[in-house]
Design a protein around this motif. Structure first.
Motif, PDB file in Angstrom:
ATOM      1  N   ALA A 233       2.234  39.799 -22.927  1.00  0.00           N
ATOM      2  CA  ALA A 233       0.897  40.410 -22.952  1.00  0.00           C
ATOM      3  C   ALA A 233       0.320  40.487 -21.544  1.00  0.00           C
ATOM      4  N   SER A 234       0.554  39.458 -20.728  1.00  0.00           N
ATOM      5  CA  SER A 234       0.089  39.484 -19.337  1.00  0.00           C
ATOM      6  C   SER A 234       0.781  40.593 -18.554  1.00  0.00           C
ATOM      7  N   VAL A 235       2.094  40.712 -18.715  1.00  0.00           N
ATOM      8  CA  VAL A 235       2.856  41.737 -17.995  1.00  0.00           C
ATOM      9  C   VAL A 235       2.376  43.131 -18.371  1.00  0.00           C
ATOM     10  N   LEU A 236       2.229  43.386 -19.662  1.00  0.00           N
ATOM     11  CA  LEU A 236       1.839  44.725 -20.109  1.00  0.00           C
ATOM     12  C   LEU A 236       0.392  45.043 -19.756  1.00  0.00           C
ATOM     13  N   SER A 237      -0.477  44.032 -19.727  1.00  0.00           N
ATOM     14  CA  SER A 237      -1.864  44.268 -19.296  1.00  0.00           C
ATOM     15  C   SER A 237      -1.896  44.638 -17.813  1.00  0.00           C
ATOM     16  N   LEU A 238      -1.095  43.956 -17.007  1.00  0.00           N
ATOM     17  CA  LEU A 238      -1.000  44.298 -15.582  1.00  0.00           C
ATOM     18  C   LEU A 238      -0.442  45.709 -15.396  1.00  0.00           C
TER      19      LEU A 238
ATOM     20  N   PHE B 149      19.367  35.626 -23.725  1.00  0.00           N
ATOM     21  CA  PHE B 149      18.158  36.380 -24.079  1.00  0.00           C
ATOM     22  C   PHE B 149      17.119  36.263 -22.974  1.00  0.00           C
ATOM     23  N   MET B 150      16.892  35.047 -22.477  1.00  0.00           N
ATOM     24  CA  MET B 150      15.874  34.827 -21.454  1.00  0.00           C
ATOM     25  C   MET B 150      16.209  35.566 -20.159  1.00  0.00           C
ATOM     26  N   VAL B 151      17.494  35.627 -19.810  1.00  0.00           N
ATOM     27  CA  VAL B 151      17.891  36.241 -18.534  1.00  0.00           C
ATOM     28  C   VAL B 151      18.008  37.750 -18.671  1.00  0.00           C
ATOM     29  N   TYR B 152      18.801  38.227 -19.614  1.00  0.00           N
ATOM     30  CA  TYR B 152      19.108  39.657 -19.690  1.00  0.00           C
ATOM     31  C   TYR B 152      17.991  40.480 -20.329  1.00  0.00           C
ATOM     32  N   PHE B 153      17.380  39.934 -21.369  1.00  0.00           N
ATOM     33  CA  PHE B 153      16.358  40.704 -22.082  1.00  0.00           C
ATOM     34  C   PHE B 153      14.960  40.417 -21.533  1.00  0.00           C
ATOM     35  N   ASN B 154      14.574  39.132 -21.518  1.00  0.00           N
ATOM     36  CA  ASN B 154      13.208  38.795 -21.143  1.00  0.00           C
ATOM     37  C   ASN B 154      12.959  38.987 -19.649  1.00  0.00           C
ATOM     38  N   PHE B 155      13.828  38.426 -18.801  1.00  0.00           N
ATOM     39  CA  PHE B 155      13.602  38.487 -17.357  1.00  0.00           C
ATOM     40  C   PHE B 155      13.851  39.884 -16.806  1.00  0.00           C
TER      41      PHE B 155
ATOM     42  N   MET C 176      11.032  42.015 -15.022  1.00  0.00           N
ATOM     43  CA  MET C 176      11.375  42.668 -13.758  1.00  0.00           C
ATOM     44  C   MET C 176      11.196  44.183 -13.807  1.00  0.00           C
ATOM     45  N   ALA C 177      11.583  44.815 -14.917  1.00  0.00           N
ATOM     46  CA  ALA C 177      11.435  46.274 -15.002  1.00  0.00           C
ATOM     47  C   ALA C 177       9.968  46.698 -14.882  1.00  0.00           C
ATOM     48  N   PRO C 178       9.028  46.094 -15.641  1.00  0.00           N
ATOM     49  CA  PRO C 178       7.611  46.448 -15.436  1.00  0.00           C
ATOM     50  C   PRO C 178       7.110  46.115 -14.032  1.00  0.00           C
ATOM     51  N   LEU C 179       7.569  45.000 -13.454  1.00  0.00           N
ATOM     52  CA  LEU C 179       7.127  44.644 -12.107  1.00  0.00           C
ATOM     53  C   LEU C 179       7.570  45.689 -11.086  1.00  0.00           C
ATOM     54  N   LEU C 180       8.775  46.220 -11.246  1.00  0.00           N
ATOM     55  CA  LEU C 180       9.253  47.268 -10.341  1.00  0.00           C
ATOM     56  C   LEU C 180       8.433  48.543 -10.502  1.00  0.00           C
TER      57      LEU C 180
ATOM     58  N   GLY D  11       5.017  35.754  -8.097  1.00  0.00           N
ATOM     59  CA  GLY D  11       5.333  34.527  -7.378  1.00  0.00           C
ATOM     60  C   GLY D  11       5.332  33.287  -8.247  1.00  0.00           C
ATOM     61  N   CYS D  12       4.500  33.296  -9.296  1.00  0.00           N
ATOM     62  CA  CYS D  12       4.414  32.133 -10.179  1.00  0.00           C
ATOM     63  C   CYS D  12       5.482  32.128 -11.275  1.00  0.00           C
ATOM     64  N   TRP D  13       5.904  33.311 -11.723  1.00  0.00           N
ATOM     65  CA  TRP D  13       6.829  33.375 -12.857  1.00  0.00           C
ATOM     66  C   TRP D  13       8.295  33.547 -12.459  1.00  0.00           C
ATOM     67  N   ILE D  14       8.571  34.250 -11.370  1.00  0.00           N
ATOM     68  CA  ILE D  14       9.967  34.516 -11.008  1.00  0.00           C
ATOM     69  C   ILE D  14      10.750  33.239 -10.727  1.00  0.00           C
ATOM     70  N   PRO D  15      10.174  32.200 -10.054  1.00  0.00           N
ATOM     71  CA  PRO D  15      10.966  30.970  -9.853  1.00  0.00           C
ATOM     72  C   PRO D  15      11.505  30.373 -11.145  1.00  0.00           C
ATOM     73  N   LEU D  16      10.690  30.339 -12.201  1.00  0.00           N
ATOM     74  CA  LEU D  16      11.160  29.789 -13.473  1.00  0.00           C
ATOM     75  C   LEU D  16      12.276  30.638 -14.059  1.00  0.00           C
ATOM     76  N   HIS D  17      12.153  31.958 -13.952  1.00  0.00           N
ATOM     77  CA  HIS D  17      13.211  32.832 -14.459  1.00  0.00           C
ATOM     78  C   HIS D  17      14.499  32.682 -13.637  1.00  0.00           C
ATOM     79  N   LEU D  18      14.372  32.465 -12.336  1.00  0.00           N
ATOM     80  CA  LEU D  18      15.561  32.238 -11.515  1.00  0.00           C
ATOM     81  C   LEU D  18      16.245  30.922 -11.899  1.00  0.00           C
ATOM     82  N   MET D  19      15.456  29.934 -12.279  1.00  0.00           N
ATOM     83  CA  MET D  19      16.045  28.682 -12.773  1.00  0.00           C
ATOM     84  C   MET D  19      16.827  28.926 -14.058  1.00  0.00           C
ATOM     85  N   ASN D  20      16.299  29.783 -14.924  1.00  0.00           N
ATOM     86  CA  ASN D  20      17.041  30.129 -16.145  1.00  0.00           C
ATOM     87  C   ASN D  20      18.363  30.806 -15.815  1.00  0.00           C
TER      88      ASN D  20
END
Length: 324
Positions: free
Chosen positions: A92-97, A178-184, A189-193, A240-249
């Motif tokens: 919801a945060s991503v799509l609102s942005l 799922f977390m890496v290929y679909f969610n991240f 990443m696609a909406p952020l780009l 900056g706050c969310w990508i580190p956690l996804h990189l850990m995944n």
């Protein structure tokens, strides 16, 4: 992880949750009651949507993050459902942005059609679509992309020990692929780009218009640029706050559990949750209309306190007079 480290993590989560709730309630009150006709402007409607998502992070996501750390034993279906709530709020945060970025782009590049498109009805339809898509994408693991087996398949291979439920943790039910290929990659990443491209076009266009603008239109363009800078900063902080956690995944998926220590993982979780507490501060520091609305709310609060104090003092005087 050492017991003192877990205590520090829990205390920080509680503080972040309190900051999320207080700050984002203040944002919602400021926009809905402090800025006249703000809900007629799409940008502020989507900001309210983002504030609601951030508020729910404090109310639901943070408590669930602490709870789903092996502290409770739940049936896999319930554990999965609670884990998906966190994914819904992030989406919801991503799509609102993304909706905010699209709105600013259309406002700048299609000014003639923008007034017809940006009606209050269309805006709230857009907010509704954002949340429906968030639910659809966030609850995707419920439709089969998860870690646990169905009860039917388990019943043929398990003994009486199967009645002992393992502790519920996020990664025990949510699949790392799922977390890496679909969610991240797909949902974050696609909406952020796309947003990065939109803001790049916005700033490029504003810079060109400012060079060729007359004094009358320059002030309006500068306000537009300031607002775009503020919203872009919110986007940068989100990444900056969310990508580190996804990189850990990603590291957990490709290199195994030994690639990320528990303390590092908890730091990533805290950072992702802190993003929801930081956004209200950005609005207060960077967006003049919200600054003014905060000021109005503060003055109303002081006036209410003063009124209560006078009523209390008046009642005390009356009681003293009656007693004599």
């Amino acid at each position: 992880m050492a017991e003192w480290s877990w205590v520090a993590y829990t205390v920080l989560e509680v503080l972040i949750a309190a900051a999320c709730c207080f700050g984002n309630v203040l944002v919602m009150c400021a926009v809905c009651f402090g800025i006249r006709d703000s809900l007629r402007e799409p940008t502020f409607c989507f900001l309210v949507s983002l504030a609601v998502a951030d508020f729910l992070v404090g109310v639901a996501a943070v408590p669930l993050a602490v709870l789903l750390d092996g502290w409770v034993s739940l049936i896999p279906e319930l554990c999965l459902l609670l884990s998906c709530v966190v994914l819904v709020l992030t989406q919801a945060s991503v799509l609102s942005l993304l909706a905010i970025a699209v709105d600013r782009y259309l406002r700048l590049h299609t000014p003639l059609r923008y007034k017809a498109l940006a009606t209050q009805r269309h805006t709230w339809i857009g907010v509704s679509v954002c949340w429906m898509l968030s639910c659809l994408l966030g609850f995707t693991p419920l439709f089969g992309w998860h870690n646990y087996s169905s009860p039917a398949s388990d019943s043929t291979n398990t003994s009486s020990t199967s009645f002992i439920r393992p502790p519920c943790t996020f990664l025990s039910v949510i699949s790392l692929p799922f977390m890496v290929y679909f969610n991240f990659l797909g949902c974050v990443m696609a909406p952020l780009l796309v947003m990065t491209l939109l803001y790049t076009r916005i700033f490029w266009s504003l810079q060109g218009r400012l060079k060729d603008s007359c004094p009358q239109s320059r002030a309006s363009l500068l306000r537009e640029k300031r607002l775009a800078c503020s919203l872009a900063l919110v986007l940068i902080l989100f990444a900056g706050c969310w990508i580190p956690l996804h990189l850990m995944n990603c590291l957990l998926l490709f290199q195994g559990p030994q690639a990320v220590t528990q303390g590092t993982l908890y730091t990533g979780i805290l950072l992702s949750h802190a993003n929801s507490a930081v956004n209200p501060v950005i609005y207060a520091c960077r967006i003049p209309k919200i600054q003014q609305a905060y000021g109005q709310l503060w003055r109303r609060f002081l006036a209410w306190l003063n009124c209560c104090h006078r009523e209390k003092a008046g009642s005390q005087v009356i009681n003293m007079q009656l007693s004599h």
